[in-house]
Design a protein around this motif. Structure first.
Motif, mmCIF file in Angstrom:
data_model
loop_
_atom_site.group_PDB
_atom_site.id
_atom_site.type_symbol
_atom_site.label_atom_id
_atom_site.label_comp_id
_atom_site.label_asym_id
_atom_site.label_seq_id
_atom_site.Cartn_x
_atom_site.Cartn_y
_atom_site.Cartn_z
ATOM 1 N N TYR A 92 -52.710 -0.100 4.318
ATOM 2 C CA TYR A 92 -52.163 -1.302 3.700
ATOM 3 C C TYR A 92 -52.992 -1.639 2.462
ATOM 4 N N GLU A 93 -52.345 -2.179 1.459
ATOM 5 C CA GLU A 93 -53.046 -2.476 0.215
ATOM 6 C C GLU A 93 -54.241 -3.393 0.446
ATOM 7 N N GLU A 94 -54.116 -4.323 1.386
ATOM 8 C CA GLU A 94 -55.210 -5.243 1.644
ATOM 9 C C GLU A 94 -56.392 -4.505 2.282
ATOM 10 N N ASN A 95 -56.103 -3.519 3.142
ATOM 11 C CA ASN A 95 -57.171 -2.725 3.734
ATOM 12 C C ASN A 95 -57.879 -1.877 2.681
ATOM 13 N N ILE A 96 -57.105 -1.304 1.774
ATOM 14 C CA ILE A 96 -57.687 -0.525 0.681
ATOM 15 C C ILE A 96 -58.599 -1.413 -0.162
ATOM 16 N N THR A 97 -58.119 -2.608 -0.468
ATOM 17 C CA THR A 97 -58.900 -3.544 -1.274
ATOM 18 C C THR A 97 -60.188 -3.938 -0.572
ATOM 19 N N LEU A 98 -60.100 -4.196 0.739
ATOM 20 C CA LEU A 98 -61.292 -4.553 1.505
ATOM 21 C C LEU A 98 -62.290 -3.396 1.521
ATOM 22 N N ALA A 99 -61.809 -2.177 1.684
ATOM 23 C CA ALA A 99 -62.691 -1.014 1.677
ATOM 24 C C ALA A 99 -63.401 -0.894 0.331
ATOM 25 N N ALA A 100 -62.651 -1.044 -0.750
ATOM 26 C CA ALA A 100 -63.242 -0.943 -2.084
ATOM 27 C C ALA A 100 -64.254 -2.062 -2.322
ATOM 28 N N GLU A 101 -63.924 -3.271 -1.922
ATOM 29 C CA GLU A 101 -64.836 -4.408 -2.073
ATOM 30 C C GLU A 101 -66.131 -4.170 -1.299
ATOM 31 N N THR A 102 -66.002 -3.671 -0.072
ATOM 32 C CA THR A 102 -67.179 -3.409 0.750
ATOM 33 C C THR A 102 -68.066 -2.342 0.119
ATOM 34 N N LEU A 103 -67.458 -1.275 -0.393
ATOM 35 C CA LEU A 103 -68.236 -0.204 -1.021
ATOM 36 C C LEU A 103 -68.944 -0.709 -2.280
ATOM 37 N N ALA A 104 -68.260 -1.547 -3.063
ATOM 38 C CA ALA A 104 -68.885 -2.104 -4.266
ATOM 39 C C ALA A 104 -70.104 -2.937 -3.898
ATOM 40 N N GLN A 105 -69.994 -3.741 -2.850
ATOM 41 C CA GLN A 105 -71.117 -4.572 -2.422
ATOM 42 C C GLN A 105 -72.261 -3.717 -1.878
ATOM 43 N N ARG A 106 -71.941 -2.657 -1.132
ATOM 44 C CA ARG A 106 -72.977 -1.781 -0.582
ATOM 45 C C ARG A 106 -73.732 -1.064 -1.705
ATOM 46 N N ALA A 107 -72.982 -0.568 -2.691
ATOM 47 C CA ALA A 107 -73.616 0.140 -3.803
ATOM 48 C C ALA A 107 -74.509 -0.802 -4.604
ATOM 49 N N LYS A 108 -74.038 -2.025 -4.805
ATOM 50 C CA LYS A 108 -74.829 -3.004 -5.553
ATOM 51 C C LYS A 108 -76.120 -3.330 -4.819
ATOM 52 N N ALA A 109 -76.025 -3.499 -3.509
ATOM 53 C CA ALA A 109 -77.210 -3.814 -2.713
ATOM 54 C C ALA A 109 -78.211 -2.658 -2.712
ATOM 55 N N ALA A 110 -77.680 -1.423 -2.770
ATOM 56 C CA ALA A 110 -78.554 -0.247 -2.762
ATOM 57 C C ALA A 110 -79.069 0.091 -4.150
ATOM 58 N N GLY A 111 -78.510 -0.543 -5.180
ATOM 59 C CA GLY A 111 -78.916 -0.246 -6.541
ATOM 60 C C GLY A 111 -78.492 1.131 -6.996
ATOM 61 N N LYS A 112 -77.344 1.615 -6.478
ATOM 62 C CA LYS A 112 -76.865 2.956 -6.813
ATOM 63 C C LYS A 112 -75.469 2.877 -7.443
ATOM 64 N N PRO A 113 -75.158 3.807 -8.346
ATOM 65 C CA PRO A 113 -73.792 3.871 -8.879
ATOM 66 C C PRO A 113 -72.841 4.382 -7.806
ATOM 67 N N CYS A 114 -71.576 4.026 -7.924
ATOM 68 C CA CYS A 114 -70.599 4.354 -6.884
ATOM 69 C C CYS A 114 -69.303 4.861 -7.508
ATOM 70 N N VAL A 115 -68.718 5.870 -6.882
ATOM 71 C CA VAL A 115 -67.391 6.366 -7.234
ATOM 72 C C VAL A 115 -66.489 6.147 -6.028
ATOM 73 N N PHE A 116 -65.329 5.552 -6.241
ATOM 74 C CA PHE A 116 -64.394 5.266 -5.149
ATOM 75 C C PHE A 116 -63.130 6.070 -5.378
ATOM 76 N N ASN A 117 -62.786 6.915 -4.411
ATOM 77 C CA ASN A 117 -61.623 7.792 -4.530
ATOM 78 C C ASN A 117 -60.437 7.251 -3.734
ATOM 79 N N LEU A 118 -59.258 7.275 -4.363
ATOM 80 C CA LEU A 118 -58.019 6.876 -3.694
ATOM 81 C C LEU A 118 -56.959 7.950 -3.895
ATOM 82 N N SER A 119 -56.818 8.794 -2.880
ATOM 83 C CA SER A 119 -55.773 9.814 -2.901
ATOM 84 C C SER A 119 -54.553 9.312 -2.139
ATOM 85 N N VAL A 120 -54.164 8.090 -2.434
ATOM 86 C CA VAL A 120 -53.025 7.438 -1.787
ATOM 87 C C VAL A 120 -52.162 6.808 -2.872
#
Length: 738
Positions: A244-272
C-alpha cells in the motif's frame, strides 16, 4: 479481486458532501466495505493514511482523540486511526484530504560489465575500490528471504542486513527485527514471491565465492558463484510486506530517519509501481516522497507497460465522445481504470455491456456525477448494490464493478475510478465498454491489471470495430514516479544467453523477440509534471541473475542454471539451500542503479538527487532508438558507472573517443581467451584492441564479417575495441577482459 488492487467498497450514503470530497476514492471503497460488512468486524480495524493538512486552520495536534501522528513532512502527515472515524476526521477544517487503501504491485554478472561497474568495484583506473561501504541500502518490496547467503559479508560471519521490518495490511503496523538473532529467526513475509530477494541481491548481494553446487546437468561440483550485486559492502536496511502506498511511505520515512541518526547516506529502492493515478504529482504519496527525496536518493522503476494499451487520451473540444473496449489477457476482467480530465469540467461516463457478436448494447449504466455506483450479482448482500438480470446471466455470482467520481480536492481535476472483477459465464458474449463524453478539457485514462486489462477497439478477436478507440503506452509511466526528487529507471537487454552454474548456457523462454542492445519493449515511458521525459536512463533489466527466496516455488527455466549451493553456511545457521535465478523487468534495472548510486555516495556522501541524476545522465552511453517511442524509453541512454565515478572524481573518461554504436551493426562476443567482433552486412572487418592508455593489445583482419582477437595473456581491465568495416565506417566499444 487480486490483493494488489484497491479494495473495492462503496461510499457511505450518510457521509456529508464535505467529507466525501476529502476522502480519496480507494479510501471511500475501503470505508464502505468496513462499515457494511455483514460481520462488521472490519469496522474495528485501524488504517494508516496520508493526511494533507491546512496548517493555517489548525495544527496536527488538534486531530481527533485516538488519531496517532506517525510522521510529518510539510503539510503531509502519516496518521493512524480507527477506520470508522474516517468521515469525522475528514470533516475537520484543517484536513484537506485523506488517502489510504491504494496498493502498488511488484514490477518485474554480465550486467555489471555492460554498465561498467566492474572497474569501480575492482579499482581499475582508480586510487581505490568502491563497493558501497558506509552507505545504507533500503527498499520496500515483497518476497524477502533475509538469510540468503547472498546477504552476508565476505567471510560469512555476519548478515549485512542489520535491520529489517515488515508492514502488513492497511494499519501501517511495523514489526522491526533489530538484532542478528531476530533476523536469523525470520523466514519470509510472503512465501509466494521471490521479488524482494532478487531485487536486494542485485542492489547489494555480496556472495562471490566458490561453493559446492548440485546441478541437474552434471551432478555435484565446485563452482564460483559470480552473481553478486552492485554494492556488495553496503549496509542493508530492508522492509517487506503489503505494498500500500502508505506502507511504502512509512518504510521510506523510517529509513530516512535511521540513516540520519546513523550519519550515513541512504539509497531507497522501489521496484514497485502503479499506472493508476493523476500523473501530475499532486497525490499525497508523490508529494511526501518529493520531500523524502531531499534527504536520501530514491530510485524507482519506470514500469513494465511500455508495449501495452494502458493509456488513452481524448480532447473533448474536438471529440465530444469516445468509446473504448476493455481488453483482457486472462479469463476475467480484473483491474482498475481511472479517467482524469485536465480540469474540473465534468464528463459523462457510462459502463456498457455490449454483445461482441452483434455490437448491440445489452445494458448500459451511467455513473452518477460525484456519487458512487456498485454493480453486483443479485445474490450479493452488500447494501446499496445495483442488480440486473443481464449482468446475472453473463457473469459469475462473485463478479462486481465499483465506480466513483469526484472533483479531486487537491488538483481540482474531475475524475472517475472503476474497479472490475468480472468473470464471464460459459457462453457469455458480453464485453464491458466505457462510453465517455464531455464538452471541454483533455482526458487521460489509465488501466492497471496483472491480467492484461487495457483499452481496445475490437469487440471480438483482433478486428477493429467502428466507433471504438484503442489505447496506447504513451503515458504508461509509473504514477509513483511523478515525485520531483526521485530517479526513474528503464530497462535494456545486454545479452540473450545466460550462463549456468552447471557450466552450460541457456536462453530463457519468452526472449525470442528480444534485441540485444535495445530498450526492453516493456519499459514504460511518459512525462513528469515538470516536463521531464521519463525514464531518466536505462540499466540492464532483462535476464539479470540474482538470489532467489528458498521459500518460493520457482520454475525450473528461471533458475540460473538450475543450481543450488549448501556450502559455507553462515555463522549461526544450519545448512540451507541457496538458489539464484533469472528475472526481467524495470524491477531489475532499478536496484542496479540504486546499488550504483551507493558506490557514488561512498565517494561523496554529500551528493544530492539532482547531482546524481546529472552525473548518470551526462555519462550515460547514448543510444538511438529505432522508433520515436524507443528513443523516449532510452532517456539519457545506458548508464555507465565507471564514467560517472571518473567524472565525480574529476578524472578523464576511461573511454574517451569511443564512437557511439548508433547503427547497432557491431556485435561483440567474449570467449575464454578471445573476443569476436562482427559487423552486420560487411564483407571485410579489421579489429584492434587497445588498452585505456592507448597501447595496441591485439589485432585481427578477416575477409568475412567477423574478426577474432586473442586475449590470452592480457591483464584484466578495460580495453577499447575499434572495428573498421569494408565501407569505411568505424565502430568502437569499450569491453572488460577478465
Amino acid at each position: 479481486m487480486k490483493t494488489f488492487y484497491f479494495i473495492a467498497v462503496l461510499l457511505l450514503g450518510a457521509a456529508s458532501a464535505w467529507a466525501q470530497a476529502q476522502i480519496s476514492p480507494s479510501a471511500r471503497f475501503m470505508l464502505h466495505r468496513a462499515m457494511n460488512s455483514p460481520s462488521r468486524s472490519e469496522a474495528q480495524a485501524t488504517v494508516l493514511a496520508i493526511v494533507d493538512l491546512d496548517r493555517n486552520a489548525a495544527s496536527s495536534a488538534d486531530l481527533l482523540p485516538g488519531a496517532e501522528i506517525v510522521a510529518e513532512r510539510g503539510t503531509l502527515a502519516l496518521v493512524r486511526f480507527p477506520i470508522d472515524k474516517t468521515e469525522e476526521l475528514a470533516a475537520l477544517p484543517q484536513v484537506r484530504s485523506i488517502s489510504f487503501g491504494k496498493e502498488a504491485m511488484p514490477l518485474m554478472n554480465e550486467a555489471r560489465k555492460a554498465s561498467y561497474v566492474e572497474p569501480v568495484l575492482q579499482g581499475t583506473g582508480f586510487d581505490r575500490t568502491y563497493r558501497g561501504e558506509g552507505v545504507i541500502l533500503g527498499m520496500m518490496d515483497s518476497g524477502l528471504d533475509p538469510n540468503h547467503i547472498n546477504f552476508y559479508n565476505q567471510d560469512l560471519s555476519a548478515n549485512r542486513i542489520t535491520w529489517m521490518a515488515t508492514i502488513y495490511g492497511t494499519s501501517g503496523r511495523m514489526t522491526e527485527y533489530k538484532t542478528p538473532s531476530e533476523i536469523l529467526g525470520f523466514s519470509t513475509e510472503n512465501p509466494q514471491s521471490t521479488h524482494a530477494t532478487h531485487v536486494a541481491g542485485i542492489m547489494g548481494g555480496g556472495y562471490n565465492r566458490t561453493a559446492t553446487v548440485a546441478t541437474t546437468q552434471s551432478g555435484v561440483g565446485s563452482r564460483r558463484v559470480p552473481f553478486y550485486g552492485v554494492a556488495p559492502y553496503a549496509e542493508m536496511n530492508l522492509c517487506a510486506g503489503d505494498l500500500y502506498e502508505e506502507n511504502i511511505t512509512l518504510a521510506a520515512e523510517t529509513l530516512a530517519q535511521r540513516a540520519k541518526a546513523a550519519g550515513k547516506p541512504c539509497v531507497f529502492n522501489l521496484s514497485v509501481g502503479s499506472v493508476i493515478g493523476p500523473h501530475d504529482g499532486s497525490d499525497a504519496y508523490n508529494r511526501y516522497m518529493s520531500e523524502l527525496g531531499k534527504e536520501m536518493i530514491i530510485c524507482i522503476a519506470a514500469g513494465n507497460d511500455g508495449n501495452s494499451p494502458v493509456s488513452l487520451q481524448n480532447d473533448f473540444a474536438t471529440s465530444p465522445q469516445i468509446k473504448t473496449v476493455l481488453t483482457r489477457s486472462d479469463i476475467s476482467w480484473d483491474g482498475v481504470v481511472e479517467v482524469w480530465n485536465s480540469d474540473a469540467t465534468t464528463f459523462d461516463i457510462s459502463l456498457e455491456f455490449v454483445n461482441s457478436a452483434t455490437g448491440a448494447v445489452a445494458w448500459s449504466v451511467r455513473i452518477p456525477t460525484n456519487k458512487v455506483l456498485y454493480i453486483s450479482n443479485t445474490s450479493d448482500n452488500i447494501q446499496g448494490a445495483t442488480h440486473n438480470t443481464v449482468f446475472d446471466k453473463a457473469f459469475s455470482s462473485s463478479s462486481n464493478v465499483y465506480a466513483t467520481t469526484e472533483t479531486n480536492a487537491v488538483n481540482n481535476r474531475y475524475m472517475a475510478q472503476l474497479q472490475f472483477d468480472l468473470t464471464p459465464l460459459s457462453g457469455s458474449s458480453l464485453v464491458p465498454v466505457l462510453a465517455i463524453s464531455g464538452t471541454a478539457g483533455k482526458m487521460n485514462a489509465y488501466s492497471q491489471s496483472v491480467a492484461g486489462l487495457g483499452f481496445g477497439n475490437s469487440l471480438a478477436g483482433n478486428t477493429p470495430a467502428a466507433g471504438y478507440t484503442a489505447g496506447n503506452p504513451s503515458q504508461s509511466i509509473n504514477n509513483l514516479a511523478m515525485a520531483d526528487n526521485i530517479i526513474c529507471v528503464g530497462a535494456y537487454l545486454d545479452r540473450l544467453v545466460y550462463p549456468s552454474l552447471d557450466g552450460n548456457s541457456y536462453k530463457p523462454s519468452g526472449y525470442d523477440d528480444a534485441d540485444v542492445g535495445h530498450v526492453a519493449a516493456f519499459t514504460s515511458y511518459g512525462t513528469s509534471p515538470s516536463g521531464r521525459s521519463l525514464p531518466d536512463f536505462c540499466a540492464p533489466g532483462m535476464g539479470v541473475i540474482s538470489s532467489y527466496s528458498q521459500y518460493c516455488a520457482v520454475k525450473e527455466e528461471k533458475l540460473s542454471a538450475r543450481a543450488t549451493t549448501t556450502e559455507n553456511a553462515p555463522t549461526g545457521t544450519s545448512s540451507r539451500t541457496n538458489t539464484w535465478g533469472i528475472e526481467a523487468g524495470t524491477s531489475m534495472a532499478t536496484p542496479y542503479v540504486a546499488g550504483s548510486v551507493a558506490l557514488l555516495l561512498e565517494a561523496d556522501p554529500t551528493l544530492t538527487v539532482d547531482k546524481v541524476r546529472t552525473l548518470l545522465s551526462e555519462t550515460s552511453m547514448k543510444r538511438t532508438g529505432r522508433t520515436e517511442a524507443e528513443q523516449v524509453q532510452w532517456g539519457a541512454g545506458a548508464v555507465n558507472i565507471q564514467d560517472a565515478m571518473l567524472k565525480l572524481l574529476g578524472k578523464p573518461s576511461a573511454i574517451n573517443g569511443v564512437i557511439a554504436d548508433t547503427a547497432r551493426r557491431l556485435s561483440v562476443t567474449r570467449y575464454p581467451g578471445s573476443v569476436a567482433a562482427k559487423v552486420a552486412g560487411s564483407s571485410v572487418v579489421a579489429a584492434r584492441l587497445y588498452s585505456v592508455s592507448g597501447a595496441l593489445a591485439a589485432s585481427a583482419h578477416t575477409s568475412g564479417d567477423e574478426a577474432t582477437l586473442s586475449t590470452a595473456g592480457l591483464p584484466g581491465g578495460v580495453y577499447v575495441l575499434k572495428v573498421e568495416a569494408a565501407d569505411g565506417t568505424s565502430e568502437s566499444r569499450s569491453i572488460i577482459i577478465e
